[in-house]
Structures are given as structure tokens and as C-alpha cells.
Design a protein around this motif. Sequence first.
Motif, PDB file in Angstrom:
ATOM      1  N   THR A  42       0.852  -1.194   0.000  1.00 25.88           N
ATOM      2  CA  THR A  42       0.000   0.000   0.000  1.00 25.88           C
ATOM      3  C   THR A  42       0.883   1.237   0.000  1.00 25.88           C
ATOM      4  O   THR A  42       2.102   1.154   0.089  1.00 25.88           O
ATOM      5  CB  THR A  42      -0.906   0.064   1.249  1.00 25.88           C
ATOM      6  OG1 THR A  42      -0.117   0.462   2.380  1.00 25.88           O
ATOM      7  CG2 THR A  42      -1.605  -1.241   1.519  1.00 25.88           C
ATOM      8  N   ARG A  43       0.248   2.381  -0.053  1.00 27.34           N
ATOM      9  CA  ARG A  43       0.924   3.656   0.151  1.00 27.34           C
ATOM     10  C   ARG A  43       0.398   4.288   1.443  1.00 27.34           C
ATOM     11  O   ARG A  43       0.402   5.500   1.600  1.00 27.34           O
ATOM     12  CB  ARG A  43       0.700   4.564  -1.055  1.00 27.34           C
ATOM     13  CG  ARG A  43       1.311   4.007  -2.325  1.00 27.34           C
ATOM     14  CD  ARG A  43       1.027   4.852  -3.541  1.00 27.34           C
ATOM     15  NE  ARG A  43       1.638   6.160  -3.491  1.00 27.34           N
ATOM     16  CZ  ARG A  43       2.911   6.425  -3.799  1.00 27.34           C
ATOM     17  NH1 ARG A  43       3.704   5.449  -4.182  1.00 27.34           N
ATOM     18  NH2 ARG A  43       3.376   7.657  -3.738  1.00 27.34           N
ATOM     19  N   ILE A  44      -0.038   3.437   2.366  1.00 25.11           N
ATOM     20  CA  ILE A  44      -0.568   3.924   3.644  1.00 25.11           C
ATOM     21  C   ILE A  44       0.586   4.038   4.634  1.00 25.11           C
ATOM     22  O   ILE A  44       1.179   3.033   5.018  1.00 25.11           O
ATOM     23  CB  ILE A  44      -1.643   2.970   4.204  1.00 25.11           C
ATOM     24  CG1 ILE A  44      -2.796   2.824   3.212  1.00 25.11           C
ATOM     25  CG2 ILE A  44      -2.135   3.464   5.562  1.00 25.11           C
ATOM     26  CD1 ILE A  44      -3.798   1.749   3.576  1.00 25.11           C
ATOM     27  N   ILE A  49      -1.438   5.276  10.661  1.00 28.94           N
ATOM     28  CA  ILE A  49      -2.173   4.240  11.411  1.00 28.94           C
ATOM     29  C   ILE A  49      -1.793   4.318  12.882  1.00 28.94           C
ATOM     30  O   ILE A  49      -2.654   4.164  13.765  1.00 28.94           O
ATOM     31  CB  ILE A  49      -1.894   2.840  10.818  1.00 28.94           C
ATOM     32  CG1 ILE A  49      -2.256   2.781   9.326  1.00 28.94           C
ATOM     33  CG2 ILE A  49      -2.622   1.766  11.617  1.00 28.94           C
ATOM     34  CD1 ILE A  49      -3.685   3.160   8.991  1.00 28.94           C
ATOM     35  N   TYR A  52      -3.793   6.937  14.621  1.00 27.67           N
ATOM     36  CA  TYR A  52      -5.136   6.425  14.912  1.00 27.67           C
ATOM     37  C   TYR A  52      -5.105   5.571  16.182  1.00 27.67           C
ATOM     38  O   TYR A  52      -5.957   5.723  17.063  1.00 27.67           O
ATOM     39  CB  TYR A  52      -5.653   5.567  13.753  1.00 27.67           C
ATOM     40  CG  TYR A  52      -6.370   6.309  12.662  1.00 27.67           C
ATOM     41  CD1 TYR A  52      -7.759   6.309  12.596  1.00 27.67           C
ATOM     42  CD2 TYR A  52      -5.669   6.982  11.675  1.00 27.67           C
ATOM     43  CE1 TYR A  52      -8.437   6.969  11.577  1.00 27.67           C
ATOM     44  CE2 TYR A  52      -6.328   7.644  10.650  1.00 27.67           C
ATOM     45  CZ  TYR A  52      -7.710   7.635  10.612  1.00 27.67           C
ATOM     46  OH  TYR A  52      -8.365   8.289   9.609  1.00 27.67           O
ATOM     47  N   ILE A  62     -10.422   2.537  11.677  1.00 28.99           N
ATOM     48  CA  ILE A  62      -9.229   2.627  10.830  1.00 28.99           C
ATOM     49  C   ILE A  62      -9.509   2.027   9.455  1.00 28.99           C
ATOM     50  O   ILE A  62      -9.225   2.644   8.427  1.00 28.99           O
ATOM     51  CB  ILE A  62      -8.029   1.929  11.507  1.00 28.99           C
ATOM     52  CG1 ILE A  62      -7.674   2.642  12.819  1.00 28.99           C
ATOM     53  CG2 ILE A  62      -6.829   1.896  10.558  1.00 28.99           C
ATOM     54  CD1 ILE A  62      -6.685   1.896  13.689  1.00 28.99           C
ATOM     55  N   ASP A  65     -11.691   4.184   7.313  1.00 26.17           N
ATOM     56  CA  ASP A  65     -10.992   5.304   6.686  1.00 26.17           C
ATOM     57  C   ASP A  65      -9.953   4.845   5.665  1.00 26.17           C
ATOM     58  O   ASP A  65      -9.606   5.599   4.755  1.00 26.17           O
ATOM     59  CB  ASP A  65     -10.314   6.167   7.745  1.00 26.17           C
ATOM     60  CG  ASP A  65     -11.308   6.995   8.560  1.00 26.17           C
ATOM     61  OD1 ASP A  65     -12.508   7.033   8.194  1.00 26.17           O
ATOM     62  OD2 ASP A  65     -10.885   7.605   9.549  1.00 26.17           O
ATOM     63  N   TYR A  66      -9.448   3.632   5.814  1.00 29.71           N
ATOM     64  CA  TYR A  66      -8.440   3.071   4.905  1.00 29.71           C
ATOM     65  C   TYR A  66      -8.864   1.672   4.462  1.00 29.71           C
ATOM     66  O   TYR A  66      -8.286   0.668   4.875  1.00 29.71           O
ATOM     67  CB  TYR A  66      -7.062   3.021   5.590  1.00 29.71           C
ATOM     68  CG  TYR A  66      -6.524   4.400   5.851  1.00 29.71           C
ATOM     69  CD1 TYR A  66      -5.822   5.085   4.866  1.00 29.71           C
ATOM     70  CD2 TYR A  66      -6.748   5.035   7.066  1.00 29.71           C
ATOM     71  CE1 TYR A  66      -5.345   6.366   5.087  1.00 29.71           C
ATOM     72  CE2 TYR A  66      -6.285   6.322   7.296  1.00 29.71           C
ATOM     73  CZ  TYR A  66      -5.586   6.978   6.303  1.00 29.71           C
ATOM     74  OH  TYR A  66      -5.128   8.250   6.520  1.00 29.71           O
ATOM     75  N   SER A  68      -8.339   0.011   1.914  1.00 26.14           N
ATOM     76  CA  SER A  68      -7.334  -0.789   1.209  1.00 26.14           C
ATOM     77  C   SER A  68      -6.284  -1.364   2.161  1.00 26.14           C
ATOM     78  O   SER A  68      -5.397  -2.110   1.730  1.00 26.14           O
ATOM     79  CB  SER A  68      -6.640   0.049   0.125  1.00 26.14           C
ATOM     80  OG  SER A  68      -5.921   1.120   0.712  1.00 26.14           O
ATOM     81  N   LEU A  69      -6.397  -1.045   3.446  1.00 23.95           N
ATOM     82  CA  LEU A  69      -5.473  -1.597   4.432  1.00 23.95           C
ATOM     83  C   LEU A  69      -5.677  -3.107   4.498  1.00 23.95           C
ATOM     84  O   LEU A  69      -6.778  -3.577   4.777  1.00 23.95           O
ATOM     85  CB  LEU A  69      -5.728  -0.969   5.802  1.00 23.95           C
ATOM     86  CG  LEU A  69      -4.759  -1.332   6.921  1.00 23.95           C
ATOM     87  CD1 LEU A  69      -3.377  -0.764   6.630  1.00 23.95           C
ATOM     88  CD2 LEU A  69      -5.270  -0.801   8.245  1.00 23.95           C
TER      89      LEU A  69
END
Length: 87
Positions: A42-44, A49, A52, A62, A65-66, A68-69
Motif C-alpha cells: 500500500t501507500r498507507i 495508522i 489512529y 481505521i 478510513d483506509y 485498502s489496508l
Amino acid sequence: MATAQPALQPTVQRTIQRSIERIVDVVSDPDILGGMPVVNGTRIPAEIILVYLQSGADEAEIVGDYPSLPRGGIEAVRSWARANALL
């Protein structure tokens, strides 16, 4: 006529899931966000995180909000943060 595949036993399913979750890690690559630690695949940013988690957000918030995590991403960030004395 195709035969139905037998369902995986719950213990096998849990083992497979745990293996997938272990693959998720926090990585740093100079070509991704300038080397900022991210959840792999990912680009997270891991630090996002971590913010959070430190603010008391639960996993549902979490992931909401994300989305694709990947599964195991939150635990990977926790492990990364502990290893780097950030949590």
C-alpha cells in the motif's frame, strides 16, 4: 459434471489466514513516499495508522478510513511501533 470441493476445516482456514496476516509488514522503500515506512503493498504510511491507534481508534474506524489496508496491517503497524519504541 463438476464435483464440489470439500469445505476447508475451520482450523485450516485459521492457519491460512494467520499466514496471510504474517506476510503483511511495514516496509520502507525509497521509491514509495520517499522511503516513509508504509504497510507493504500500500501507500498507507505506518505513522498515520499509529496516530489512529494512539488516539484510541478501533480497528473498524481505521479500516473504514483506509479500506485498502490489508488484513493484518494494523497488527503489523503495532509490531513496527513496538520494535521502534513508538508505542
